[in-house]
Design an enzyme around this catalytic site. Structure first.
Site, mmCIF file in Angstrom:
data_model
loop_
_atom_site.group_PDB
_atom_site.id
_atom_site.type_symbol
_atom_site.label_atom_id
_atom_site.label_comp_id
_atom_site.label_asym_id
_atom_site.label_seq_id
_atom_site.Cartn_x
_atom_site.Cartn_y
_atom_site.Cartn_z
ATOM 1 N N CYS A 193 -99.265 -12.053 -13.292
ATOM 2 C CA CYS A 193 -98.595 -13.195 -13.902
ATOM 3 C C CYS A 193 -99.502 -14.413 -13.972
ATOM 4 O O CYS A 193 -99.278 -15.327 -14.744
ATOM 5 C CB CYS A 193 -97.323 -13.546 -13.118
ATOM 6 S SG CYS A 193 -96.023 -12.300 -13.237
ATOM 7 N N ARG A 199 -82.710 -23.011 -16.874
ATOM 8 C CA ARG A 199 -83.715 -23.539 -17.806
ATOM 9 C C ARG A 199 -83.056 -24.147 -19.038
ATOM 10 O O ARG A 199 -83.466 -25.207 -19.522
ATOM 11 C CB ARG A 199 -84.682 -22.422 -18.200
ATOM 12 C CG ARG A 199 -85.348 -21.762 -17.000
ATOM 13 C CD ARG A 199 -86.376 -20.730 -17.434
ATOM 14 N NE ARG A 199 -86.708 -19.820 -16.342
ATOM 15 C CZ ARG A 199 -87.720 -18.978 -16.353
ATOM 16 N NH1 ARG A 199 -88.508 -18.926 -17.412
ATOM 17 N NH2 ARG A 199 -87.956 -18.179 -15.336
ATOM 18 N N ARG A 232 -99.289 -17.184 -19.615
ATOM 19 C CA ARG A 232 -99.570 -16.519 -20.895
ATOM 20 C C ARG A 232 -98.993 -17.332 -22.051
ATOM 21 O O ARG A 232 -99.678 -17.594 -23.045
ATOM 22 C CB ARG A 232 -98.970 -15.109 -20.882
ATOM 23 C CG ARG A 232 -99.035 -14.382 -22.223
ATOM 24 C CD ARG A 232 -98.205 -13.102 -22.180
ATOM 25 N NE ARG A 232 -96.803 -13.361 -21.886
ATOM 26 C CZ ARG A 232 -95.909 -13.705 -22.812
ATOM 27 N NH1 ARG A 232 -96.260 -13.843 -24.076
ATOM 28 N NH2 ARG A 232 -94.650 -13.921 -22.470
ATOM 29 N N ARG A 233 -97.730 -17.726 -21.932
ATOM 30 C CA ARG A 233 -97.109 -18.526 -22.987
ATOM 31 C C ARG A 233 -97.774 -19.890 -23.098
ATOM 32 O O ARG A 233 -98.050 -20.376 -24.193
ATOM 33 C CB ARG A 233 -95.609 -18.686 -22.714
ATOM 34 C CG ARG A 233 -94.817 -17.400 -22.872
ATOM 35 C CD ARG A 233 -93.390 -17.560 -22.372
ATOM 36 N NE ARG A 233 -92.627 -16.320 -22.486
ATOM 37 C CZ ARG A 233 -91.616 -15.994 -21.700
ATOM 38 N NH1 ARG A 233 -91.238 -16.810 -20.719
ATOM 39 N NH2 ARG A 233 -90.976 -14.852 -21.867
ATOM 40 N N ARG A 254 -89.066 -23.046 -13.725
ATOM 41 C CA ARG A 254 -88.623 -21.883 -12.966
ATOM 42 C C ARG A 254 -87.107 -21.841 -12.946
ATOM 43 O O ARG A 254 -86.429 -22.774 -13.319
ATOM 44 C CB ARG A 254 -89.157 -21.952 -11.526
ATOM 45 C CG ARG A 254 -90.660 -21.819 -11.370
ATOM 46 C CD ARG A 254 -91.161 -20.410 -11.604
ATOM 47 N NE ARG A 254 -90.356 -19.412 -10.915
ATOM 48 C CZ ARG A 254 -90.419 -19.133 -9.635
ATOM 49 N NH1 ARG A 254 -91.282 -19.762 -8.850
ATOM 50 N NH2 ARG A 254 -89.638 -18.207 -9.097
ATOM 51 N N LYS A 291 -92.108 -6.052 -17.419
ATOM 52 C CA LYS A 291 -93.174 -7.057 -17.360
ATOM 53 C C LYS A 291 -93.387 -7.601 -15.948
ATOM 54 O O LYS A 291 -94.428 -8.193 -15.654
ATOM 55 C CB LYS A 291 -92.886 -8.208 -18.326
ATOM 56 C CG LYS A 291 -91.679 -9.053 -18.012
ATOM 57 C CD LYS A 291 -91.444 -10.103 -19.093
ATOM 58 C CE LYS A 291 -90.228 -10.965 -18.803
ATOM 59 N NZ LYS A 291 -90.377 -11.792 -17.608
ATOM 60 N N ASP A 292 -92.406 -7.405 -15.054
ATOM 61 C CA ASP A 292 -92.541 -7.877 -13.675
ATOM 62 C C ASP A 292 -93.264 -6.891 -12.777
ATOM 63 O O ASP A 292 -93.628 -7.224 -11.642
ATOM 64 C CB ASP A 292 -91.156 -8.158 -13.066
ATOM 65 C CG ASP A 292 -90.474 -9.363 -13.677
ATOM 66 O OD1 ASP A 292 -91.181 -10.247 -14.209
ATOM 67 O OD2 ASP A 292 -89.230 -9.421 -13.644
#
Length: 308
Positions: free
Chosen positions: A241, A154, A130-131, A148, A82-83
């Site tokens: 992103c 997190r 997106r989230r 981040r 995904k990166d």
């Protein structure tokens, strides 16, 4: 056969788990070959106090690894798929994609459990537009905060009571042995995953035939085909992103089911669609779904969000 491979990786816990996983698989496939890891710091690792969307999402976690590969310092790089930008630098190719882990997003909220149980105005942390957009589409009352840092950073903010919930990828939590922290796996109906979420990508030089042949043993064809469709979709949408776009391909036998969503950043506008077709036509299917959705209002949504 090569006697030694140098594998480039970022230095986070998750990145090291992923690189060591690939190294172990390579050693198992080729017992006589030495596999060495080389840690490389990326731009995304250096800048942790600014939302990804504000510093440009494309290539933040891959550029330095790619430079090292082109310079011959490493033979391949391990990325979270995904990166990876949809367009790779000349001389590099997506050599293999591993079998996909659980691709879903996970809500972690020890106090409230599920997204439906979160109180009105709950504080939720995520680093992903997106989230954010999909959560706000489902629950417009939520208060979203940029989050981040590594997964443990997190989770520490959640444990300290700064947030009511955080949203992370199921795959990363499972790989680090933290699956028990997940309180709600968000279904695709609520949160469509990111392109390639849950899969690992192996990038190599296009002219290094030996390495490309070696990596063939690690390629999972169904996941690779799904990734091709998802990346083709995103390439047409021209996203990274910083774009509230989700797309998920599911292979069933030789059939590919591709579902995607384009949203405004605040989640108030959404275009969602699904296509089915032959997995052998993965790229064409992804491109067609993207064109359909852009024509159905997705282009206007992205333009109004100043993304196109």
């Amino acid at each position: 056969m090569r006697k030694k491979l140098v594998v480039g990786t970022r230095g986070s816990k998750l990145a090291l788990w992923q690189a060591n996983h690939i190294a172990s698989r390579l050693r198992a496939e080729y017992p006589g070959m030495e596999v060495e890891l080389k840690h490389i710091v990326t731009t995304g690792d250096k800048i942790r106090d600014v939302p990804l969307a504000k510093i440009g999402g494309k290539g933040l976690f891959t550029k330095e690894l790619e430079r090292a590969m082109l310079a011959g310092d490493i033979d391949l790089a391990v990325h979270s798929l995904k990166d990876m930008p949809t367009e790779l630098p000349p001389g590099l190719v997506l050599a293999a994609v591993t079998e996909r882990e659980n691709p879903l997003d996970a809500l972690i909220s020890p106090r409230y459990g599920t997204i439906d149980n979160l109180p009105h105005g709950a504080q939720v942390g995520t680093s992903s537009l997106r989230r954010r957009a999909q959560l706000l589409h489902y629950r417009p009352d939520l208060r979203l905060h940029d989050l981040r840092g590594n997964i443990d950073t997190r989770l520490n903010k959640l444990a300290a009571g700064e947030l009511d919930a955080v949203v992370l990828a199921v795959a990363g939590l499972r790989r680090l042995g933290w699956e028990d922290k997940i309180t709600h796996q968000l279904p695709v109906s609520i949160c469509v995953p990111a392109v390639g979420q849950g899969a690992l990508a192996l990038e190599a030089r296009s002219d290094d035939r030996q390495v490309l042949d070696i990596l063939t043993a690690l390629n999972h064809r169904p996941t690779y085909r799904a990734a091709v469709a998802e990346r083709a979709y995103l390439a047409v949408v021209e996203g990274g992103c910083q774009v509230p776009v989700g797309v998920y391909g599911l292979i069933q036998n030789e059939n590919l089911i591709l579902e995607a969503v384009i949203l405004s950043p605040d989640g108030s506008r959404v275009v969602r669609d699904l296509l089915e077709g032959s997995a052998q036509q993965a790229a064409a299917l992804g491109e067609r779904l993207a064109r359909n959705m852009l024509a159905a209002g997705g282009r206007d949504i992205l333009r109004e969000g100043k993304i196109l």
